[in-house]
Design a protein around this motif. Structure first.
Motif, mmCIF file in Angstrom:
data_model
loop_
_atom_site.group_PDB
_atom_site.id
_atom_site.type_symbol
_atom_site.label_atom_id
_atom_site.label_comp_id
_atom_site.label_asym_id
_atom_site.label_seq_id
_atom_site.Cartn_x
_atom_site.Cartn_y
_atom_site.Cartn_z
ATOM 1 N N ILE A 76 3.968 -2.516 1.924
ATOM 2 C CA ILE A 76 2.624 -2.892 1.462
ATOM 3 C C ILE A 76 1.658 -1.732 1.670
ATOM 4 O O ILE A 76 0.858 -1.407 0.791
ATOM 5 N N TYR A 77 1.743 -1.080 2.828
ATOM 6 C CA TYR A 77 0.873 0.058 3.125
ATOM 7 C C TYR A 77 1.081 1.173 2.097
ATOM 8 O O TYR A 77 0.121 1.710 1.551
ATOM 9 N N TYR A 78 2.350 1.519 1.831
ATOM 10 C CA TYR A 78 2.638 2.588 0.870
ATOM 11 C C TYR A 78 2.196 2.220 -0.540
ATOM 12 O O TYR A 78 1.673 3.058 -1.271
ATOM 13 N N LEU A 79 2.412 0.978 -0.942
ATOM 14 C CA LEU A 79 1.974 0.559 -2.278
ATOM 15 C C LEU A 79 0.460 0.690 -2.406
ATOM 16 O O LEU A 79 -0.049 1.082 -3.458
ATOM 17 N N SER A 80 -0.238 0.397 -1.314
ATOM 18 C CA SER A 80 -1.696 0.483 -1.335
ATOM 19 C C SER A 80 -2.184 1.925 -1.248
ATOM 20 O O SER A 80 -2.930 2.386 -2.107
ATOM 21 N N ARG A 81 -1.735 2.642 -0.231
ATOM 22 C CA ARG A 81 -2.283 3.967 0.042
ATOM 23 C C ARG A 81 -1.653 5.075 -0.783
ATOM 24 O O ARG A 81 -2.337 5.989 -1.210
ATOM 25 N N LYS A 82 -0.371 5.022 -0.998
ATOM 26 C CA LYS A 82 0.307 6.079 -1.765
ATOM 27 C C LYS A 82 0.440 5.698 -3.238
ATOM 28 O O LYS A 82 0.343 6.543 -4.108
ATOM 29 N N GLY A 83 0.692 4.415 -3.487
ATOM 30 C CA GLY A 83 0.891 3.963 -4.865
ATOM 31 C C GLY A 83 -0.403 3.672 -5.596
ATOM 32 O O GLY A 83 -0.409 3.541 -6.818
ATOM 33 N N GLY A 84 -1.496 3.534 -4.855
ATOM 34 C CA GLY A 84 -2.788 3.296 -5.483
ATOM 35 C C GLY A 84 -2.960 1.897 -6.045
ATOM 36 O O GLY A 84 -3.847 1.659 -6.855
ATOM 37 N N LEU A 85 -2.127 0.964 -5.613
ATOM 38 C CA LEU A 85 -2.238 -0.399 -6.124
ATOM 39 C C LEU A 85 -3.307 -1.163 -5.351
ATOM 40 O O LEU A 85 -3.516 -0.946 -4.163
ATOM 41 N N HIS A 86 -3.969 -2.065 -6.048
ATOM 42 C CA HIS A 86 -4.961 -2.919 -5.414
ATOM 43 C C HIS A 86 -4.249 -4.104 -4.775
ATOM 44 O O HIS A 86 -3.105 -4.417 -5.108
ATOM 45 N N HIS A 87 -4.937 -4.790 -3.867
ATOM 46 C CA HIS A 87 -4.323 -5.894 -3.129
ATOM 47 C C HIS A 87 -3.726 -6.948 -4.067
ATOM 48 O O HIS A 87 -2.615 -7.429 -3.825
ATOM 49 N N LYS A 88 -4.452 -7.285 -5.109
ATOM 50 C CA LYS A 88 -3.969 -8.311 -6.047
ATOM 51 C C LYS A 88 -2.689 -7.845 -6.755
ATOM 52 O O LYS A 88 -1.757 -8.619 -6.953
ATOM 53 N N GLU A 89 -2.649 -6.566 -7.126
ATOM 54 C CA GLU A 89 -1.459 -6.014 -7.783
ATOM 55 C C GLU A 89 -0.251 -6.054 -6.846
ATOM 56 O O GLU A 89 0.861 -6.384 -7.263
ATOM 57 N N ILE A 90 -0.469 -5.716 -5.593
ATOM 58 C CA ILE A 90 0.621 -5.744 -4.613
ATOM 59 C C ILE A 90 1.113 -7.167 -4.418
ATOM 60 O O ILE A 90 2.318 -7.424 -4.374
ATOM 61 N N ALA A 91 0.164 -8.099 -4.319
ATOM 62 C CA ALA A 91 0.521 -9.501 -4.127
ATOM 63 C C ALA A 91 1.387 -9.996 -5.292
ATOM 64 O O ALA A 91 2.418 -10.647 -5.083
ATOM 65 N N THR A 92 0.998 -9.658 -6.501
ATOM 66 C CA THR A 92 1.757 -10.062 -7.684
ATOM 67 C C THR A 92 3.133 -9.413 -7.683
ATOM 68 O O THR A 92 4.141 -10.084 -7.926
ATOM 69 N N LEU A 93 3.181 -8.133 -7.398
ATOM 70 C CA LEU A 93 4.439 -7.393 -7.399
ATOM 71 C C LEU A 93 5.431 -7.942 -6.370
ATOM 72 O O LEU A 93 6.619 -8.075 -6.660
ATOM 73 N N LEU A 94 4.922 -8.297 -5.188
ATOM 74 C CA LEU A 94 5.803 -8.749 -4.105
ATOM 75 C C LEU A 94 5.925 -10.270 -4.006
ATOM 76 O O LEU A 94 6.679 -10.776 -3.173
ATOM 77 N N GLY A 95 5.153 -10.984 -4.816
ATOM 78 C CA GLY A 95 5.218 -12.441 -4.797
ATOM 79 C C GLY A 95 4.653 -13.044 -3.521
ATOM 80 O O GLY A 95 5.178 -14.035 -3.007
ATOM 81 N N ILE A 96 3.568 -12.456 -3.015
ATOM 82 C CA ILE A 96 2.908 -12.963 -1.817
ATOM 83 C C ILE A 96 1.422 -13.128 -2.126
ATOM 84 O O ILE A 96 0.938 -12.697 -3.177
ATOM 85 N N SER A 97 0.685 -13.734 -1.206
ATOM 86 C CA SER A 97 -0.744 -13.957 -1.444
ATOM 87 C C SER A 97 -1.541 -12.677 -1.205
ATOM 88 O O SER A 97 -1.124 -11.798 -0.440
ATOM 89 N N THR A 98 -2.687 -12.608 -1.845
ATOM 90 C CA THR A 98 -3.594 -11.477 -1.660
ATOM 91 C C THR A 98 -4.047 -11.403 -0.204
ATOM 92 O O THR A 98 -4.181 -10.317 0.360
ATOM 93 N N LYS A 99 -4.253 -12.561 0.407
ATOM 94 C CA LYS A 99 -4.676 -12.610 1.811
ATOM 95 C C LYS A 99 -3.603 -11.998 2.720
ATOM 96 O O LYS A 99 -3.924 -11.276 3.669
ATOM 97 N N THR A 100 -2.337 -12.259 2.417
ATOM 98 C CA THR A 100 -1.242 -11.666 3.193
ATOM 99 C C THR A 100 -1.272 -10.148 3.073
ATOM 100 O O THR A 100 -1.106 -9.437 4.060
ATOM 101 N N VAL A 101 -1.506 -9.665 1.871
ATOM 102 C CA VAL A 101 -1.599 -8.217 1.655
ATOM 103 C C VAL A 101 -2.744 -7.642 2.492
ATOM 104 O O VAL A 101 -2.570 -6.652 3.195
#
Length: 189
Positions: A140-165
């Protein structure tokens, strides 16, 4: 007047959604130079501009199932790259702030000079600390900081809630700050 994407481009995007590598290659070749020039104009660094193009197309491939062929692929592509460029500029600005902080803090620059340490040592330390994070948190950290994804995008990609991200990012940052402060203390800084 409403913009309608070129019918050939819509067909290519539909094929890309289905995993057609040749459609991906065609779109990559069609937009590579324009996207590179755009990135270069904002970043003023060829290596960074090339990284943005590669990362943008990587993100396109990873999220191909979510593409909307009724909308402009070019606009979508440049929007993704714009956000990645902004994130990269933020990181560069933060690096400058860190450097300035260490230079301005009493004794820091002299200790760094004596030990021939520089910002890259701190960066390597942070990367080592990030590697210690638990698997999903690190991802999650790498997707956010290195991948430039927003929390909602990470949540969708990983199938978890935005709050979890958000929670995982916050836990990561707290851990990194704590470990980094301990490492700096060990150095006697």
């Amino acid at each position: 007047m409403i913009f309608e994407p070129d019918k050939n481009e819509r067909t290519l995007v539909c094929k890309l959604k289905d995993g057609d590598v040749s459609a991906f290659d065609f779109l990559f070749n069609k937009y590579y130079q324009k996207l590179f020039n755009y990135s270069l104009s904002l970043l003023e660094n060829k290596e960074d501009a090339n990284d943005i193009v590669q990362d943008t197309f990587y993100k396109i491939w990873e999220t191909k199932c979510q593409l909307d062929s009724s909308k402009s692929f070019k606009a979508f592509l440049f929007t993704i790259s714009y956000h990645m460029i902004i994130d990269k500029l933020r990181v560069k600005l933060q690096e400058q702030v860190y450097k300035k902080y260490f230079e301005d803090t009493v004794g820091i620059s002299s200790v760094f000079q004596e030990n021939q340490m520089d910002f890259h040592v701190i960066e390597r330390l942070i990367n080592g600390i990030v590697d210690e994070l638990p698997g999903k948190r690190k991802e999650i950290y790498y997707l956010s900081r290195k991948g430039g994804l927003h929390h909602k995008e990470i949540a969708t990609l990983l199938g978890i809630s935005t709050k979890t991200v958000e929670n995982q990012i916050n836990l990561s940052l707290k851990y990194i700050k704590l470990k980094l402060s301990k490492e700096i203390t060990v150095w006697g800084i």
